[in-house]
Design an enzyme around this catalytic site. Structure first.
Site, short mmCIF file in Angstrom:
data_model
loop_
_atom_site.label_atom_id
_atom_site.label_comp_id
_atom_site.label_asym_id
_atom_site.label_seq_id
_atom_site.Cartn_x
_atom_site.Cartn_y
_atom_site.Cartn_z
N GLU A 92 0.84 -1.21 0.00
CA GLU A 92 0.00 0.00 0.00
C GLU A 92 0.87 1.26 0.00
OE1 GLU A 92 -3.11 -0.35 -0.48
OE2 GLU A 92 -3.88 -2.12 0.56
N TYR A 109 -14.89 -0.38 -3.81
CA TYR A 109 -14.08 -0.18 -5.01
C TYR A 109 -14.30 -1.32 -6.02
CZ TYR A 109 -11.40 3.07 -2.14
OH TYR A 109 -11.01 4.11 -1.34
#
Ligand SMILES: [Zn+2]
EC number: 2.7.1.21
Length: 188
Positions: A77, A166
């Site tokens: 990330e 998402y």
């Protein structure tokens, strides 16, 4: 003289298998330090991929002082390693540890759900020895998907989430969340 460590960067949208690639890269070496953003409390102290592989990881919001003792640091990330979630400059911290001979592998989103690049990922790509661009499958048509779309607007730019928030989308099917479209601007 110490040989500078290699930097490999995996980029792509959500659901492109970035974590699975990071975990596979990490498992090639015995002494690996895996890092995840301190605020990302999903999956406890592990990196977990959607294919079910996992790896013990340390949550960090500052660069770990012991990182140089490992031969390989894996960081997931990458887009989240910025203020206020991270204290310091992750690009410089990675350069420092590479100068001590440590290999570094980073995974992250190259763009946000508005298709705007994450600066920190661009900087890491510029420094990388190797950049691997991954695609996902478009949620609508199954074609290769380079973009992350947000299914509804929450008003937050940096936000963890999964299928409830998402989807990966191809060029043809990428859209902004409905609320952002109604405001007439993608910048929210
Ligand atoms: Zn599509």
């Amino acid at each position: 003289m110490t040989v500078r460590g290699r930097l490999v960067v995996y980029v792509g949208p959500m659901f492109a298998g970035k974590s699975a690639h990071l975990i596979a890269a990490a498992k090639k070496q015995a002494d690996v330090l895996a890092l995840k953003p301190g605020f990302d409390t999903r999956d406890g102290s592990e990196l977990v991929s959607r294919d079910g592989s996992h790896l013990a990881a340390v949550s960090a919001n500052v660069w770990p002082a012991e990182a140089h003792r490992y031969s390989h640091v894996v960081l997931d990330e990458g887009q989240f390693w910025v203020s206020p979630h991270y204290r310091g400059d992750i690009v410089q911290d990675i350069q420092n540890v590479r100068a001590q001979g440590v290999d570094v592998t980073v995974g992250g989103l190259d763009t946000d759900y508005r298709r705007i690049p994450f600066d920190v990922m661009e900087r890491l790509r510029d420094e990388a020895d190797e950049v691997i661009v991954l695609t996902a499958r478009c949620h609508v048509c199954g074609a290769p998907a380079a973009w992350t779309a947000k299914t509804h607007d929450t008003g937050h730019l940096l936000e963890t989430g999964d299928q409830e928030l998402y989807e990966a989308r191809c060029d043809a099917h990428w859209t902004l969340p409905e609320a952002a479209l109604k405001r007439g601007s993608g910048r929210g």
